[in-house]
Write a protein that holds these residues in place. Structure first.
Motif, short mmCIF file in Angstrom:
data_model
loop_
_atom_site.label_atom_id
_atom_site.label_comp_id
_atom_site.label_asym_id
_atom_site.label_seq_id
_atom_site.Cartn_x
_atom_site.Cartn_y
_atom_site.Cartn_z
N ILE A 160 -5.21 3.02 5.39
CA ILE A 160 -5.76 3.76 6.54
C ILE A 160 -6.01 2.81 7.70
O ILE A 160 -5.61 3.08 8.84
CB ILE A 160 -7.05 4.51 6.14
CG1 ILE A 160 -6.72 5.64 5.16
CG2 ILE A 160 -7.77 5.05 7.37
CD1 ILE A 160 -7.94 6.25 4.48
N LEU A 161 -6.66 1.70 7.43
CA LEU A 161 -7.03 0.78 8.50
C LEU A 161 -5.81 0.08 9.11
O LEU A 161 -5.79 -0.17 10.32
CB LEU A 161 -8.05 -0.23 7.99
CG LEU A 161 -9.41 0.37 7.64
CD1 LEU A 161 -10.31 -0.67 6.99
CD2 LEU A 161 -10.08 1.00 8.86
N LYS A 164 -4.61 7.72 -0.45
CA LYS A 164 -4.24 6.37 -0.01
C LYS A 164 -5.50 5.51 0.09
O LYS A 164 -6.61 6.01 0.23
CB LYS A 164 -3.53 6.42 1.36
CG LYS A 164 -2.23 7.19 1.37
CD LYS A 164 -1.16 6.46 0.61
CE LYS A 164 0.17 7.17 0.76
NZ LYS A 164 1.23 6.53 0.02
N SER A 165 -5.31 4.22 0.09
CA SER A 165 -6.43 3.28 0.15
C SER A 165 -6.96 3.14 1.58
O SER A 165 -6.28 3.47 2.55
CB SER A 165 -5.98 1.91 -0.34
OG SER A 165 -5.09 1.33 0.59
N TRP A 166 -8.17 2.61 1.68
CA TRP A 166 -8.74 2.33 3.00
C TRP A 166 -7.95 1.23 3.69
O TRP A 166 -7.86 1.20 4.91
CB TRP A 166 -10.23 1.99 2.91
CG TRP A 166 -11.04 3.24 2.85
CD1 TRP A 166 -11.59 3.82 1.75
CD2 TRP A 166 -11.34 4.09 3.96
NE1 TRP A 166 -12.21 4.99 2.11
CE2 TRP A 166 -12.09 5.17 3.45
CE3 TRP A 166 -11.05 4.05 5.32
CZ2 TRP A 166 -12.56 6.20 4.26
CZ3 TRP A 166 -11.52 5.08 6.12
CH2 TRP A 166 -12.26 6.14 5.60
N LYS A 167 -7.37 0.34 2.93
CA LYS A 167 -6.53 -0.71 3.52
C LYS A 167 -5.35 -0.05 4.24
O LYS A 167 -5.03 -0.40 5.38
CB LYS A 167 -6.03 -1.67 2.45
CG LYS A 167 -5.21 -2.83 3.01
CD LYS A 167 -4.65 -3.70 1.91
CE LYS A 167 -5.60 -4.80 1.56
NZ LYS A 167 -5.03 -5.77 0.61
N GLU A 169 0.82 -1.22 0.00
CA GLU A 169 0.00 0.00 0.00
C GLU A 169 0.85 1.27 0.00
O GLU A 169 0.43 2.30 -0.50
CB GLU A 169 -0.96 0.01 1.19
CG GLU A 169 -2.01 -1.07 1.14
CD GLU A 169 -2.87 -1.01 -0.10
OE1 GLU A 169 -3.36 0.09 -0.45
OE2 GLU A 169 -3.06 -2.07 -0.74
N SER A 183 -4.54 10.73 4.83
CA SER A 183 -4.55 9.68 3.82
C SER A 183 -5.53 9.97 2.69
O SER A 183 -5.26 9.62 1.53
CB SER A 183 -4.90 8.34 4.47
OG SER A 183 -3.93 8.01 5.44
N LEU A 184 -6.64 10.59 3.01
CA LEU A 184 -7.60 10.94 1.96
C LEU A 184 -6.99 11.95 0.99
O LEU A 184 -7.13 11.82 -0.23
CB LEU A 184 -8.90 11.47 2.57
CG LEU A 184 -9.76 10.42 3.29
CD1 LEU A 184 -10.90 11.09 4.03
CD2 LEU A 184 -10.27 9.37 2.32
N THR A 242 -6.75 9.34 8.79
CA THR A 242 -7.72 9.28 7.68
C THR A 242 -7.71 10.56 6.86
O THR A 242 -7.68 10.51 5.63
CB THR A 242 -9.13 8.97 8.21
OG1 THR A 242 -9.10 7.73 8.92
CG2 THR A 242 -10.13 8.88 7.07
#
Length: 158
Positions: free
Chosen positions: A136-137, A131-134, A35, A126-127, A123
């Motif tokens: 972020i999580l 970046k991806s939600w993966k 990622e 990252s937005l 978040t």
């Protein structure tokens, strides 16, 4: 009601310990590298003294601030203007000292700090970085767990 510096030092080390596990290739390390675009070669080029040294410094700062969140007795002292001889503070502590100084309570407030502070900050950045939600999580999950354990150590170690 003073700051427990040994607890802060140990809590600071938690970020490295949890990071070692969390970002291990068999846990989330491979997904995180994918990622971020990080490669083994690029990771080996990093200045480890700088990376780990600054990580410990910033983790200590986080631990120090987390103390304000997990230890309500410090909040009572702040409400008394820092005056340890304030009669109202003394009465409050006589009635309530130690009621919320536990590993469990610190864990709860540390997790809350992770969910309500670290997760939104990660978040938002990252937005904008698309970046991806993966991504972020993975990163937010790390901080939620790390702050929870740090809070438990800081609040429970008396």
């Amino acid at each position: 009601m003073s700051v427990n510096f040994p607890a802060l030092v140990v809590a600071s080390l938690v970020t490295l310990f949890i990071g070692f596990i969390w970002y291990h290739p068999k846990v989330f390390g491979t997904a995180w590298m994918k990622e971020t675009g990080m490669t083994e070669e690029k990771a080996k080029q990093g200045n480890l003294i700088k990376i780990f040294g600054l990580t410990l410094l910033y983790s200590f700062l986080l631990s120090f601030m987390l103390t304000q969140i997990v230890n309500h007795e410090i909040g009572a002292l702040q409400a008394a203007g820092g005056n340890v001889n304030d009669p109202a503070l003394k009465e409050f502590l006589k009635a309530h000292h130690g009621k919320f100084l536990s590993f469990k309570h610190g864990l709860l407030h540390g997790i809350m700090a992770g969910v309500l502070f670290a997760f939104p900050v990660i978040t938002i950045n990252s937005l904008f970085e698309q970046k991806s939600w993966k991504y972020i999580l993975i990163n937010a999950g790390y901080w939620i767990i790390a702050l929870g354990i740090m809070g438990a150590i800081i609040c429970g170690w008396q």
